[in-house]
Scaffold this active site. Structure first.
Site, mmCIF file in Angstrom:
data_model
loop_
_atom_site.group_PDB
_atom_site.id
_atom_site.type_symbol
_atom_site.label_atom_id
_atom_site.label_comp_id
_atom_site.label_asym_id
_atom_site.label_seq_id
_atom_site.Cartn_x
_atom_site.Cartn_y
_atom_site.Cartn_z
ATOM 1 N N HIS A 66 125.452 4.877 -40.460
ATOM 2 C CA HIS A 66 126.330 5.643 -39.381
ATOM 3 C C HIS A 66 126.919 4.661 -38.324
ATOM 4 C CE1 HIS A 66 123.552 8.778 -40.941
ATOM 5 N NE2 HIS A 66 122.485 7.962 -40.674
HETATM 6 O O1 RIB Z 1 121.337 9.906 -36.701
HETATM 7 C C1 RIB Z 1 121.857 8.434 -36.882
HETATM 8 C C2 RIB Z 1 122.096 7.818 -35.637
HETATM 9 O O2 RIB Z 1 120.593 7.963 -35.177
HETATM 10 C C3 RIB Z 1 122.167 6.346 -35.919
HETATM 11 O O3 RIB Z 1 122.770 5.767 -34.669
HETATM 12 C C4 RIB Z 1 120.949 5.832 -36.006
HETATM 13 O O4 RIB Z 1 120.666 4.339 -35.676
HETATM 14 C C5 RIB Z 1 120.227 6.380 -35.019
HETATM 15 O O5 RIB Z 1 120.473 5.856 -33.766
#
Ligand code: RIB
Ligand code: CA
Length: 318
Positions: free
Chosen positions: A243
């Site tokens: 992500h």
């Molecule tokens: O939902 C994904 C996010 O939440 C990413 O930033 C992961 O590292 C967690 O922080």
């Protein structure tokens, strides 16, 4: 073209770790500082992990400051099921303490303020965890807003969630903080699950990390191997979505994502939907747009950016 000054606020976290490498390794960004927040793991662990990744990447002289150890309201619920007990389970990351950047003796919010105030050019704030530190910065130092170029955050979704049926982890962890940021009136880019779920660390990507022949490449391969198991077990994903590096890529190469200027609200009171990002993609409400929401990602270009940065850092660090 001058490198863009950025601050990264993060909660490493396997994908945050790769995001830090992209931010440090791509010459289009000037990484002014790294701040940490509780999220994927407790603050002591996310801070140690940020320091470890910067040390492994051979990145020196970048200030690191720890921020909030819990959300503005309610209790912290970490994601040990996804990132493990350390927050970066998988590889052996015992970096000699001496090589790790020290933690500044100021709160993350104060480091952010000092870096923004001291920058000759407006700063882009890239948030990769719960928005607790960012919200506190805007409320504690409102004068900072005029010196911020944009806030780009990984969080939310135009579709469903990953932590609750309609809530994404960073927003669900601190909905009030996300609400403060989205109501700030500042230029905001939201990088949600709807695009980050396309950035999958496939076996080919893992093999490419491994094939770099560097310690950093090997660490990234081991991080992604652990992350793959966690995503398979928890979500039935064949490969894990990285992500956070997508938010970094969107800053250093804006055309890599297509965005839509639309209204985004955070659900604060829904019994089943607290922490959901309510994105009015089709403008069905009379609400004015308050964010540029990512709706498409050039996946191949994204991976080329990330692999280039990791390869470069790994070769220099040995
Ligand atoms: O939902 C994904 C996010 O939440 C990413 O930033 C992961 O590292 C967690 O922080
Ligand atoms: Ca994160």
């Amino acid at each position: 073209m001058e490198a863009l000054p950025v601050i990264v606020d993060c909660d490493p976290g396997h994908d945050d770790a790769l995001a830090l490498l992209l931010a440090a390794g791509d010459p289009r960004l000037r990484l002014l500082g790294v701040t940490t927040v509780a999220g994927n793991q407790t603050l002591d662990k996310t801070t140690r992990n940020a320091r470890r990744m910067l040390a492994l990447a051979g990145v020196a002289g970048i200030p690191v400051a720890a921020g909030c150890d819990r959300p503005l309201v309610g209790d912290l619920i970490v994601a040990g099921d996804i990132h493990g007990e350390s927050g970066l389970d998988g590889p052996d990351l015992d970096v000699p303490l001496a090589g790790m950047p020290r933690v500044a003796d100021v709160h993350a919010v104060e480091l952010m303020r000092d870096l923004v105030a001291g920058s000759p050019d407006p700063v882009t704030l890239i948030a990769l965890g719960p928005l607790t530190n960012v919200a506190l910065l805007l409320r504690t130092h409102p004068d900072v807003s005029s010196r911020l170029r944009r806030i780009v955050f990984m969080g939310g979704s135009t579709e469903r969630g990953n932590t609750t049926p309609y809530g994404e982890f960073n927003i669900v962890t601190d909905p009030e903080a996300a609400d403060v940021v989205l109501r700030s009136g500042l230029p905001i880019t939201m990088i949600g699950l709807n695009v980050t779920h396309q950035a999958l660390a496939t076996p080919g990507i893992i093999a490419e990390f491994q094939g770099m022949g560097t310690r950093l490449g090997a660490v990234c391969a081991e991080l992604m191997t652990f992350f793959a198991g966690a995503y398979r077990r928890n979500f039935g994903f064949p490969d894990p979505p990285v992500h956070d590096p997508v938010a970094i890529a969107a800053v250093l190469d804006p055309p890599i994502v297509r965005t839509a200027a639309v209204p985004v609200a955070v659900e604060l009171t829904g019994t089943h939907t607290r922490g959901a990002t309510v994105v009015d993609l089709h403008r069905r409400t009379a609400t004015a747009p308050n964010a540029d929401v990512a709706v498409a990602l050039d996946v191949d270009a994204f991976w080329r950016l990330l692999m280039t940065a990791v390869r470069k850092l790994g070769a220099a660090a040995g």
